[in-house]
Design a protein around this motif. Structure first.
Motif, mmCIF file in Angstrom:
data_model
loop_
_atom_site.group_PDB
_atom_site.id
_atom_site.type_symbol
_atom_site.label_atom_id
_atom_site.label_comp_id
_atom_site.label_asym_id
_atom_site.label_seq_id
_atom_site.Cartn_x
_atom_site.Cartn_y
_atom_site.Cartn_z
ATOM 1 N N ASP A 83 0.719 -1.799 0.059
ATOM 2 C CA ASP A 83 -0.007 -0.190 -0.185
ATOM 3 C C ASP A 83 1.179 0.986 0.211
ATOM 4 O O ASP A 83 1.671 0.821 -0.395
ATOM 5 C CB ASP A 83 -1.380 0.317 1.354
ATOM 6 C CG ASP A 83 0.033 0.027 2.460
ATOM 7 O OD1 ASP A 83 1.036 0.359 3.009
ATOM 8 O OD2 ASP A 83 -0.696 -0.831 3.550
ATOM 9 N N GLY B 75 6.159 0.567 1.295
ATOM 10 C CA GLY B 75 4.766 0.438 0.569
ATOM 11 C C GLY B 75 5.552 0.595 -1.185
ATOM 12 O O GLY B 75 7.016 0.157 -1.023
ATOM 13 N N ASN C 145 -5.164 2.068 -8.337
ATOM 14 C CA ASN C 145 -6.681 2.145 -7.440
ATOM 15 C C ASN C 145 -7.852 2.733 -8.065
ATOM 16 O O ASN C 145 -8.760 3.280 -7.859
ATOM 17 C CB ASN C 145 -5.762 2.563 -5.753
ATOM 18 C CG ASN C 145 -5.786 1.994 -5.183
ATOM 19 O OD1 ASN C 145 -6.332 0.196 -4.934
ATOM 20 N ND2 ASN C 145 -4.484 1.492 -4.124
ATOM 21 N N SER D 96 -4.468 4.653 -0.553
ATOM 22 C CA SER D 96 -3.827 3.933 -0.250
ATOM 23 C C SER D 96 -4.302 2.559 0.271
ATOM 24 O O SER D 96 -3.488 1.900 0.931
ATOM 25 C CB SER D 96 -3.838 4.582 1.399
ATOM 26 O OG SER D 96 -5.124 4.742 1.443
ATOM 27 N N ALA D 97 -5.546 2.022 -0.923
ATOM 28 C CA ALA D 97 -5.883 0.831 -0.711
ATOM 29 C C ALA D 97 -4.388 -0.361 -1.375
ATOM 30 O O ALA D 97 -4.011 0.011 -1.677
ATOM 31 C CB ALA D 97 -6.481 0.365 -1.681
ATOM 32 N N ALA D 98 -4.461 -1.545 -0.019
ATOM 33 C CA ALA D 98 -3.554 -2.608 -1.214
ATOM 34 C C ALA D 98 -3.722 -3.144 -2.503
ATOM 35 O O ALA D 98 -4.777 -3.662 -2.331
ATOM 36 C CB ALA D 98 -2.741 -3.760 0.575
ATOM 37 N N GLY E 206 -9.241 -4.005 -2.286
ATOM 38 C CA GLY E 206 -8.126 -3.822 -2.336
ATOM 39 C C GLY E 206 -7.447 -5.473 -1.530
ATOM 40 O O GLY E 206 -8.833 -6.178 -1.095
ATOM 41 N N SER F 299 0.366 -0.920 8.295
ATOM 42 C CA SER F 299 0.050 -1.482 6.682
ATOM 43 C C SER F 299 -0.079 -2.514 5.952
ATOM 44 O O SER F 299 0.365 -3.741 6.815
ATOM 45 C CB SER F 299 1.182 -0.145 6.536
ATOM 46 O OG SER F 299 1.465 -1.132 5.526
ATOM 47 N N SER G 15 1.852 -3.168 3.418
ATOM 48 C CA SER G 15 2.850 -3.613 2.979
ATOM 49 C C SER G 15 4.157 -4.492 3.135
ATOM 50 O O SER G 15 4.143 -4.721 4.318
ATOM 51 C CB SER G 15 3.846 -2.409 2.745
ATOM 52 O OG SER G 15 2.555 -1.240 1.723
#
Length: 286
Positions: free
Chosen positions: A16, A31, A42, A50-52, A119, A128, A130
């Protein structure tokens, strides 16, 4: 909803926009290495930026939809097929249950991004999703046979089916750099700007390691004493004793003891993260 991983290529990780606020505990942000490409993917599927999503080194990812799902692919331009039918880069792709999307190897650039509407909903670690390759914090790299959960469908929907993005090429990357904080440690800091550097095959998510063609001057230190460890930001150009700089990327350490000759401006870091081994990097003064 879930996706099943059928192939991963060289390396695929969940990313993310990183975990902030943990420097005091020795944990970096990590990230997506190319934040703009993940954010664009996204936006195309209606997620928050910011979505994964999934970061793929050079492509090679294959995903099977276990329920209807919407995806988008951005970053390094890998070929995209759904059940053998080609699809456009940076476009919105609807997968029916049982369909498979496959990414070929990218023709330019280094990292391809796949976003899915809702996501990738793996557990967050320190806020997070990430994976940090330096500290091994976060969800492990994707494995064949793994099933990836997809989060709830967000409200709203984008009004575009394909994003008009500039073609990614293997042309030299221009990186604007601000000198300091330790440029005085070098006999001629401006040598960083002369000619070009080449990205080494030892580069990774920690940093783009550079090598110098013989025709251009190397960076020579004025002071050979030890430098106490100090904080290192994203984009720092650190110079080890070899004189070959490292531009720190997403998974960089948060402190270091080699002098930092300058820092690449934030807007150019995503470009550096997409530079392939052998590609030229040219520094210009910010």
């Amino acid at each position: 909803m879930t996706l099943r991983v059928l192939a991963t290529g060289p390396l695929c990780t969940v990313q993310d926009l990183g975990r902030s606020g943990w420097f005091a505990d020795g944990v970096g942000v990590s990230g997506a290495a190319d934040r703009r490409s993940l954010a664009l993917a996204n936006r195309l599927v209606g997620n928050d930026e910011s979505a994964a999503g999934i970061e793929c080194l050079l492509g090679g990812l294959e995903l099977s939809a276990l329920a209807p799902v919407t995806v988008a692919v951005t970053g390094a331009p890998a070929s995209i097929t759904v059940e053998g039918t080609p699809n456009g880069h940076a476009s919105v792709i609807d997968l029916a249950c049982g369909q498979t999307v496959r990414l070929g190897l990218a023709s330019a650039g280094l990292r391809t991004y796949v976003a899915v509407r809702g996501g990738i909903d793996v557990p967050a670690v320190l806020g997070s999703r990430s994976y940090d390759t330096l500290s091994a914090i976060g969800p492990a790299p994707l494995q064949v046979g793994q099933e990836l959960p997809v989060g709830p469908t967000p409200g709203g929907w984008p009004i575009i089916d394909q994003a008009p993005v500039a073609a990614m090429t293997s042309d030299p990357v221009i990186a604007r750099v601000s000198f300091g904080p330790r440029d005085e440690w070098f006999e001629q800091p401006q040598d960083l700007l002369d000619g070009w550097w080449e990205v080494s095959d030892r580069s990774d998510r920690v940093g783009a390691r550079l090598i110098r063609p013989e025709r251009f001057p190397s960076l020579r230190r004025r002071d050979e004493s030890e430098l106490p460890s100090e904080g290192i930001p994203l984009g720092a150009v650190q110079v080890p004793p070899s004189g070959e700089p490292v531009i720190f990327l997403a998974d960089h350490p948060i402190t270091g003891g080699y002098p930092v000759i300058g820092v690449v401006v934030d807007a150019d870091i995503d470009l550096v993260a997409q530079a392939r081994p052998g590609q030229q990097i040219r520094f210009v003064r910010a």
